[in-house]
Design a protein around this motif. Structure first.
Motif, PDB file in Angstrom:
ATOM      1  N   TRP A   1      -0.126   3.666   9.604  1.00 55.64           N
ATOM      2  CA  TRP A   1      -0.446   2.449   9.542  1.00 55.64           C
ATOM      3  C   TRP A   1       0.328   1.824  10.740  1.00 55.64           C
ATOM      4  O   TRP A   1       1.539   1.998  11.130  1.00 55.64           O
ATOM      5  CB  TRP A   1       0.017   1.695   8.222  1.00 55.64           C
ATOM      6  N   PRO A   2      -0.212   0.917  11.538  1.00 51.95           N
ATOM      7  CA  PRO A   2       0.384   0.175  12.669  1.00 51.95           C
ATOM      8  C   PRO A   2       1.373  -0.818  12.198  1.00 51.95           C
ATOM      9  O   PRO A   2       1.276  -1.289  11.252  1.00 51.95           O
ATOM     10  CB  PRO A   2      -0.807  -0.465  13.529  1.00 51.95           C
ATOM     11  N   ALA A   3       2.321  -1.136  13.055  1.00 52.31           N
ATOM     12  CA  ALA A   3       3.314  -2.382  13.028  1.00 52.31           C
ATOM     13  C   ALA A   3       2.426  -3.602  12.830  1.00 52.31           C
ATOM     14  O   ALA A   3       1.782  -3.796  13.989  1.00 52.31           O
ATOM     15  CB  ALA A   3       4.564  -2.241  13.868  1.00 52.31           C
ATOM     16  N   LEU A   4       2.603  -4.434  11.937  1.00 46.71           N
ATOM     17  CA  LEU A   4       1.862  -5.716  11.993  1.00 46.71           C
ATOM     18  C   LEU A   4       2.827  -6.991  12.236  1.00 46.71           C
ATOM     19  O   LEU A   4       4.095  -6.781  11.512  1.00 46.71           O
ATOM     20  CB  LEU A   4       0.863  -5.774  10.914  1.00 46.71           C
TER      21      LEU A   4
ATOM     22  N   ALA B   1      -4.750   5.018  -1.997  1.00 44.17           N
ATOM     23  CA  ALA B   1      -4.113   4.799  -1.120  1.00 44.17           C
ATOM     24  C   ALA B   1      -4.327   5.847   0.044  1.00 44.17           C
ATOM     25  O   ALA B   1      -4.467   5.549   1.364  1.00 44.17           O
ATOM     26  CB  ALA B   1      -2.701   4.593  -1.165  1.00 44.17           C
ATOM     27  N   GLY B   2      -4.525   7.099  -0.393  1.00 45.21           N
ATOM     28  CA  GLY B   2      -4.385   8.212   0.332  1.00 45.21           C
ATOM     29  C   GLY B   2      -5.935   8.093   1.069  1.00 45.21           C
ATOM     30  O   GLY B   2      -6.155   8.240   2.307  1.00 45.21           O
ATOM     31  N   ARG B   3      -7.030   7.642   0.468  1.00 46.35           N
ATOM     32  CA  ARG B   3      -8.203   7.570   0.886  1.00 46.35           C
ATOM     33  C   ARG B   3      -8.453   6.228   1.925  1.00 46.35           C
ATOM     34  O   ARG B   3      -9.320   6.141   2.795  1.00 46.35           O
ATOM     35  CB  ARG B   3      -9.368   7.222  -0.155  1.00 46.35           C
ATOM     36  N   ALA B   4      -7.630   5.413   1.542  1.00 46.72           N
ATOM     37  CA  ALA B   4      -7.532   4.277   2.514  1.00 46.72           C
ATOM     38  C   ALA B   4      -7.130   4.351   3.834  1.00 46.72           C
ATOM     39  O   ALA B   4      -7.556   3.900   5.028  1.00 46.72           O
ATOM     40  CB  ALA B   4      -6.623   2.936   1.757  1.00 46.72           C
ATOM     41  N   ARG B   5      -6.204   5.637   3.897  1.00 45.91           N
ATOM     42  CA  ARG B   5      -5.726   5.843   5.249  1.00 45.91           C
ATOM     43  C   ARG B   5      -7.079   6.467   5.954  1.00 45.91           C
ATOM     44  O   ARG B   5      -7.248   6.335   7.261  1.00 45.91           O
ATOM     45  CB  ARG B   5      -4.754   6.944   5.370  1.00 45.91           C
TER      46      ARG B   5
ATOM     47  N   VAL C   1       0.758  -1.215  -0.064  1.00 45.91           N
ATOM     48  CA  VAL C   1       0.007  -0.164  -0.104  1.00 45.91           C
ATOM     49  C   VAL C   1       0.867   1.165  -0.005  1.00 45.91           C
ATOM     50  O   VAL C   1       0.720   1.948  -0.857  1.00 45.91           O
ATOM     51  CB  VAL C   1      -1.009   0.025   0.988  1.00 45.91           C
ATOM     52  N   GLU C   2       2.034   1.275   0.929  1.00 46.52           N
ATOM     53  CA  GLU C   2       2.814   2.413   0.744  1.00 46.52           C
ATOM     54  C   GLU C   2       3.432   2.584  -0.393  1.00 46.52           C
ATOM     55  O   GLU C   2       3.802   3.705  -0.702  1.00 46.52           O
ATOM     56  CB  GLU C   2       3.668   2.169   1.871  1.00 46.52           C
ATOM     57  N   ARG C   3       3.842   1.605  -1.010  1.00 50.16           N
ATOM     58  CA  ARG C   3       4.613   1.575  -2.243  1.00 50.16           C
ATOM     59  C   ARG C   3       3.656   2.233  -3.428  1.00 50.16           C
ATOM     60  O   ARG C   3       4.215   3.087  -4.166  1.00 50.16           O
ATOM     61  CB  ARG C   3       5.196   0.254  -2.825  1.00 50.16           C
ATOM     62  N   ALA C   4       2.621   1.822  -3.338  1.00 48.15           N
ATOM     63  CA  ALA C   4       1.728   2.334  -4.337  1.00 48.15           C
ATOM     64  C   ALA C   4       1.394   3.860  -4.079  1.00 48.15           C
ATOM     65  O   ALA C   4       1.387   4.625  -4.996  1.00 48.15           O
ATOM     66  CB  ALA C   4       0.186   1.678  -4.371  1.00 48.15           C
TER      67      ALA C   4
END
Length: 542
Positions: free
Chosen positions: A175-178, A56-60, A26-29
């Protein structure tokens, strides 16, 4: 002072323990492929355009809104949607926030959907406005904490939440660490035998699947591609194409519910698509449209059609070759995320005769990297890779299910950790598999096996035949005999004797169907495969 053996091993393990999570995709996109276009064909026929970076921005913001509604790590967020940009945003947001996206098939019966959402314990559901009637048919059976609607008219029913309002008001999530082994997504099997069973994919599985899918000799996804996934995003992760596209930076064309041949061909031409993917039944209709109007659509950019879900008959390969279009056959299952094998013509056959090339291309292919295969016969012995012995295919790998949700279907897994696919195959010396049948669809006549797939493919090479399915029917003398169900092309005519004569060119007399029944169209499952259960119910006792 010399190091102990354990210390030597620790010294060797000096690489960064980088987590393989979808968050990185997601971050790469968002960072590197922000301008790559995402096109959506809406149910109304209108087209909207956005980009990977905007999704990706709207996903946040969507993730922030879902968290404000109480969605926590591990919670199931269901989707009842088509291939559309909002679905892609959910593909990004839900796993990256630590929750699990659970895609629902709107073509299933309402009682199946009610069972599935209850079994998965979905907490929130996002519904496209065009599917509210489907949702209303099963919603009473499950208590969703929240129902969110993607509306195209601006009308949101009372008591439901508006998707766009949530995004507008949502606080962008960091985004949290997963953990890479956390659950990221969930799909249910088609339920051809018994109730559907849930398969839960880890972040690690989907990241590795995306990396391998993008390899040149696999699906070859690159930043130069424009991909139209006809395969639905509610079916086995759309074969991994949304994540592979985001990883590589390919543009996406999302066709919504409009999957008729003319709509798909129009999108392929207008959007200059380079790659598309779907089940054979879709491409049969598309091939018929191309044959009828070969000059109507400019498909000069279309490099490959990835076809899976059922065996591809030679007639389809030849048909698309006539139009300068290349079919690449692949095989997989919900349980394999789904990519398992891909059939790319090896370089050693580049100069071979057309017949030899077609014999290879009608196979389901060689296992992808990190995907192990083997097959066992009826006596439990591993079969030789001699293209003669037949056995049930067993597989394992980092994106192969190790169990079903809630521990169901334990008989589908071997004691040493392989998944039993139910597909009966031959494997040649190159490791290329040919699926002969589903284990329940093989015809055993007088102690000898007859492949329904082989019969179907040869029937569909007859110029009058549009569709063909072969089932086993009980026989007092032979135990079982093959029965063929055939749908003819528009305006075409033929007889059972003529079709048997056609089959007799390739098959022994004892292998030929005793009965050939004609129908207007062969019923299909919700994922586009021939529905042989319906044919058995109709013809077995007739």
């Amino acid at each position: 002072m010399p190091h102990t053996e354990t210390e030597q091993l620790l010294i060797g393990a000096s690489m960064d323990d980088y987590p393989l999570t979808l968050t990185s995709i997601v971050e790469r996109a968002e960072r590197f492929h922000s301008d790559r276009e995402v096109v959506s064909l809406r149910p109304s026929g209108t087209i909207t355009r956005t980009a990977l970076g905007a999704c990706a921005g709207r996903a946040r913001r969507l993730a922030g809104a879902l968290a404000a509604l109480g969605v926590r790590e591990g919670d199931r967020v269901a989707t009842l949607m088509w291939n559309q940009s909002e679905h892609l945003e959910l593909y990004f947001a839900v796993p990256a926030m630590g929750a699990v996206i659970h895609t629902l098939n709107p073509r299933l019966f309402s009682d199946e959907l009610a069972f599935i959402v209850d079994d998965a314990q979905d907490t929130v559901i996002v519904v496209d406005e065009s599917l509210l009637e489907v949702f209303d048919a099963f919603r009473a059976g499950h208590d969703f904490a929240h129902v969110i609607v993607v509306t195209h008219t601006g009308d949101v029913p009372a008591g439901l939440l508006d998707y766009e309002t949530l995004i507008a008001d949502g606080e962008p999530m960091q985004w949290p660490a997963l953990d890479e082994r956390q659950a990221a997504a969930m799909c249910y099997t088609s339920g051809t035998t018994g109730r559907p069973k849930g398969v839960t994919y880890s972040h690690r599985a989907l990241v590795l699947h995306s990396l391998v899918a993008a390899l040149p000799d696999q699906l070859a996804v690159s930043a130069r591609d424009t991909i139209l996934p006809v395969v639905p995003m509610f079916h086995a992760n759309a074969w991994g194409l949304p994540y592979a596209a985001a990883l590589a930076g390919a543009s996406l064309v999302l066709p919504g519910p409009r999957l008729d041949p003319h709509s798909v061909l129009g999108l392929l031409a207008d959007e200059r698509v380079t790659m598309t993917a779907g089940v054979p039944t879709v491409w049969m209709g598309m091939l018929a449209a191309l044959d009828a109007e070969p000059d109507r659509w400019d498909l000069s950019t279309l490099d490959r059609l990835v076809v899976g879900g059922a065996a591809v008959p030679r007639s389809m390969l030849e048909g698309f070759d006539r139009h300068g279009l290349t079919v690449v056959q692949a095989w997989g299952m919900t349980e394999t995320a789904p990519l398992g094998t891909v059939c790319r013509l090896p370089g050693s056959l580049d100069e071979s005769e057309a017949d030899e090339q077609y014999r290879y291309r009608t196979r389901q292919g060689v296992a992808t990297p990190f995907f192990d295969i083997r097959a066992r016969d009826d006596d439990g012995r591993l079969i030789a890779w001699d293209d003669a012995a037949m056995g049930e295919l067993e597989v394992r790998g980092p994106w192969v299910a190790a169990r079903y949700h809630r521990g169901k279907g334990t008989d589908s897994f071997t004691a040493d950790g392989w998944f039993k696919t139910g597909d009966v195959v031959r494997i040649d010396g190159r490791g290329c598999i040919r699926i002969c049948d589903r284990s329940k669809d093989l015809v055993k006549s007088g102690g000898e096996w007859i492949s329904s797939v082989d019969l179907e493919n040869h029937l569909m090479s007859h110029p009058a035949v549009a569709q063909a399915a072969v089932i086993a029917v009980p026989d007092d003398r032979w135990g079982e005999r093959p029965l063929a169900v055939v749908a003819l092309r528009a305006g075409a005519e033929t007889t059972p004797d003529q079709l048997r004569e056609h089959l007799g060119q390739e098959f022994a007399k004892w292998q030929l169907p005793d009965r050939i029944e004609f129908v207007t169209a062969i019923p299909c499952t919700a994922t586009g495969k021939f529905k042989k259960t319906a044919l058995r119910n109709q013809f077995t006792s007739a």
